[in-house]
Write a protein that holds these residues in place. Structure first.
Motif, PDB file in Angstrom:
ATOM      1  N   LEU A  21       9.188   5.090   7.159  1.00  0.00           N
ATOM      2  CA  LEU A  21      10.336   4.545   6.425  1.00  0.00           C
ATOM      3  C   LEU A  21      10.124   4.531   4.919  1.00  0.00           C
ATOM      4  O   LEU A  21      11.066   4.657   4.147  1.00  0.00           O
ATOM      5  CB  LEU A  21      10.628   3.107   6.873  1.00  0.00           C
ATOM      6  N   ILE A  22       8.855   4.343   4.477  1.00  0.00           N
ATOM      7  CA  ILE A  22       8.656   4.067   3.044  1.00  0.00           C
ATOM      8  C   ILE A  22       7.934   5.192   2.298  1.00  0.00           C
ATOM      9  O   ILE A  22       8.320   5.535   1.176  1.00  0.00           O
ATOM     10  CB  ILE A  22       7.927   2.713   2.858  1.00  0.00           C
ATOM     11  N   ASN A  23       6.887   5.769   2.894  1.00  0.00           N
ATOM     12  CA  ASN A  23       6.159   6.820   2.178  1.00  0.00           C
ATOM     13  C   ASN A  23       5.428   7.749   3.160  1.00  0.00           C
ATOM     14  O   ASN A  23       4.271   7.525   3.493  1.00  0.00           O
ATOM     15  CB  ASN A  23       5.161   6.173   1.197  1.00  0.00           C
TER      16      ASN A  23
ATOM     17  N   GLN B  36       0.838  -1.210   0.000  1.00  0.00           N
ATOM     18  CA  GLN B  36       0.000   0.000   0.000  1.00  0.00           C
ATOM     19  C   GLN B  36       0.872   1.260   0.000  1.00  0.00           C
ATOM     20  O   GLN B  36       0.626   2.201  -0.764  1.00  0.00           O
ATOM     21  CB  GLN B  36      -0.931  -0.005   1.228  1.00  0.00           C
ATOM     22  N   ALA B  37       1.932   1.271   0.814  1.00  0.00           N
ATOM     23  CA  ALA B  37       2.807   2.453   0.882  1.00  0.00           C
ATOM     24  C   ALA B  37       3.458   2.701  -0.480  1.00  0.00           C
ATOM     25  O   ALA B  37       3.557   3.856  -0.930  1.00  0.00           O
ATOM     26  CB  ALA B  37       3.873   2.258   1.965  1.00  0.00           C
TER      27      ALA B  37
ATOM     28  N   LYS C  13      18.082 -11.810  15.201  1.00  0.00           N
ATOM     29  CA  LYS C  13      19.108 -10.762  15.085  1.00  0.00           C
ATOM     30  C   LYS C  13      18.560  -9.507  14.393  1.00  0.00           C
ATOM     31  O   LYS C  13      19.091  -8.433  14.582  1.00  0.00           O
ATOM     32  CB  LYS C  13      20.269 -11.286  14.227  1.00  0.00           C
ATOM     33  N   VAL C  14      17.547  -9.677  13.531  1.00  0.00           N
ATOM     34  CA  VAL C  14      17.111  -8.560  12.680  1.00  0.00           C
ATOM     35  C   VAL C  14      15.929  -7.828  13.325  1.00  0.00           C
ATOM     36  O   VAL C  14      14.873  -8.402  13.553  1.00  0.00           O
ATOM     37  CB  VAL C  14      16.709  -9.078  11.271  1.00  0.00           C
ATOM     38  N   LYS C  15      16.142  -6.520  13.581  1.00  0.00           N
ATOM     39  CA  LYS C  15      15.064  -5.707  14.164  1.00  0.00           C
ATOM     40  C   LYS C  15      14.094  -5.282  13.064  1.00  0.00           C
ATOM     41  O   LYS C  15      14.485  -5.177  11.895  1.00  0.00           O
ATOM     42  CB  LYS C  15      15.662  -4.436  14.782  1.00  0.00           C
ATOM     43  N   LEU C  16      12.843  -4.989  13.464  1.00  0.00           N
ATOM     44  CA  LEU C  16      11.823  -4.616  12.482  1.00  0.00           C
ATOM     45  C   LEU C  16      12.295  -3.473  11.571  1.00  0.00           C
ATOM     46  O   LEU C  16      12.156  -3.527  10.354  1.00  0.00           O
ATOM     47  CB  LEU C  16      10.531  -4.218  13.210  1.00  0.00           C
ATOM     48  N   ARG C  17      12.908  -2.449  12.147  1.00  0.00           N
ATOM     49  CA  ARG C  17      13.340  -1.286  11.366  1.00  0.00           C
ATOM     50  C   ARG C  17      14.447  -1.637  10.365  1.00  0.00           C
ATOM     51  O   ARG C  17      14.683  -0.896   9.424  1.00  0.00           O
ATOM     52  CB  ARG C  17      13.856  -0.172  12.292  1.00  0.00           C
ATOM     53  N   ASP C  18      15.169  -2.732  10.614  1.00  0.00           N
ATOM     54  CA  ASP C  18      16.198  -3.164   9.661  1.00  0.00           C
ATOM     55  C   ASP C  18      15.628  -4.129   8.629  1.00  0.00           C
ATOM     56  O   ASP C  18      16.114  -4.194   7.495  1.00  0.00           O
ATOM     57  CB  ASP C  18      17.370  -3.835  10.403  1.00  0.00           C
TER      58      ASP C  18
END
Ligand SMILES: NC(=O)c1ccc[n+]([C@@H]2O[C@H](COP(=O)([O-])OP(=O)(O)OC[C@H]3O[C@@H](n4cnc5c(N)ncnc54)[C@H](O)[C@@H]3O)[C@@H](O)[C@H]2O)c1
Ligand SMILES: O=c1ccn([C@@H]2O[C@H](COP(=O)(O)OP(=O)(O)O[C@H]3OC[C@@H](O)[C@H](O)[C@H]3O)[C@@H](O)[C@H]2O)c(=O)[nH]1
Length: 328
Positions: free
Chosen positions: A268-270, A207-208, A304-309
């Motif tokens: 982060l995207i739009n 959607q973004a 290891k991977v955060k949502l923002r990454d």
């Protein structure tokens, strides 16, 4: 005479591994990882309900890889050492689309794969789900929690289906000595999810990028915990290779409301996109967060991977597939 000091260490024996549902989102990432080991031969069976050959295109024709169109509700005979049993639609819109088929996939499909494991002496791992906890009354959810599930609701084909699948796994283990592993997977996201999969992270990113409003289902305060797919695959392989049957929660304990997720995707995207509140579906769990103490202790695993990454990695893949470049 042979000098024993010069004898090469014994080679790891070849392993033939079946991945059911291997053409899907998690399955295809699991196949990529398993194929990295040159001792592994991988066989995928899939009926392509929600998966696609495209997810496996880099392996088609590879001498250690085979792809079979097959529905797990039908019996299968292949000689394998390990079975990763993933076949089952996972997005609520797809599993509710044909609920009778979903429950057959969970029950008859799992029975067939257990029958195969018994016949050929294979170890079998089931990808169960956080949905076995239903709308949980205990938070975060440890594996000892028995759940709060509606047995006759519209989600039951999936959550009760997976609960029966877990029961079948343990009955085959106790009665026939089959080596079993059960992973309770919490919401997982990443590249290769179907663009119109219907799950929340893929919906918001698509959607973004399309400049459409982000559809937050009411009330928006419901929470989920999102695990990036590479972490998930690492957890599944550790569980299969380890000594514990499980069930073991595999998920990322970072917990977000759906409104927070929408705000993060927007930022982060739009940033121009709107957030729109829409009606929800019945029995939507109000909160969900894994207690991963067991995974840490028994598998030495944590995400290891955060949502923002993770979100930008998925954005990159969605941009390519939707043909939307960064400048637009
Ligand atoms: N992604 C998540 O957040 C999540 C969370 C909890 C559990 N799981 C479980 O992990 C597994 C994989 O989920 P996913 O997100 O990759 O979903 P997905 O829909 O992308 O993959 C499922 C795959 O199974 C195949 N399939 C469905 N029914 C089949 C049948 N009867 N016979 C053969 N193949 C069949 C589909 O075509 C697809 O390739 C599922 O068992 C799901 O229940 C996923
Ligand atoms: O466009 C959307 C889609 C979904 N949502 C909300 O986002 C939350 C998550 O919904 P999803 O459809 O992504 O998935 P759910 O968490 O309900 O179930 C999932 O979790 C466990 C897995 O076994 C399954 O893969 C899947 O059923 C829900 O509260 C839903 O109401 C939105 O706000 N907007």
């Amino acid at each position: 005479m042979m000098n024993l000091n010069m004898v090469a260490p014994p080679e790891q024996s070849n392993m033939r591994i079946l991945v059911t549902g291997g053409a899907g989102f998690i399955g295809s990432h699991l196949v990529d990882k398993l194929m990295e080991n040159e001792k592994n031969e991988v066989i995928v069976v899939d009926n392509y309900f929600t998966g696609s050959k495209d997810n496996l295109r880099k392996w088609i024709g590879h001498p250690r890889f085979e792809l079979i169109r097959h529905d797990v509700t039908e019996p299968l005979l292949v000689e394998v050492d390990q079975i990763y049993h993933l076949a089952c639609p996972a997005s609520p819109i797809f599993y509710k689309h044909n609920p009778v088929k979903t429950i057959k996939t969970n029950v008859i499909g799992t029975l067939n794969m257990l029958g195969l494991a018994k016949r050929v002496g294979a170890r079998i791992l089931l990808t169960s789900t956080s949905e076995v906890y239903g709308d949980p009354l205990i938070h975060p959810q440890p594996e000892t929690y028995w759940g709060n599930v509606n047995p006759i609701g519209v989600r039951s084909c999936y959550d009760e289906g997976k609960r029966v699948a877990e029961t079948l796994m343990f009955d085959y283990h106790r009665q026939h000595g089959i080596e079993i592993r059960i992973a309770r997977i919490f919401n997982t996201y990443g590249p290769r999810m179907n663009i119109d999969d219907g799950r929340v992270v893929s919906n918001f990113i698509a959607q973004a990028l399309r400049g459409e409003p982000l559809t937050v289902q009411k009330p928006g305060t419901q929470t989920r915990s999102f695990c990036f797919v590479s972490d998930m695959v690492d957890g599944l392989i550790r569980l299969m290779e380890g000594e514990n049957t499980g069930p073991i929660n595999i998920g990322n304990p970072g917990e977000f409301t759906m409104l927070e997720l929408a705000e993060t995707v927007k930022e982060l995207i739009n940033p121009k996109v709107e957030i729109k509140m829409v009606e929800n579906t019945p029995d939507d769990p109000r909160q969900r967060k894994p207690d991963i103490t067991k995974a840490k202790e028994l598998l030495g695993w944590e995400p290891k991977v955060k949502l923002r990454d993770g979100l930008p990695l998925m954005e990159e893949d969605f941009r390519l597939r939707l043909g939307v470049s960064k400048e637009n």
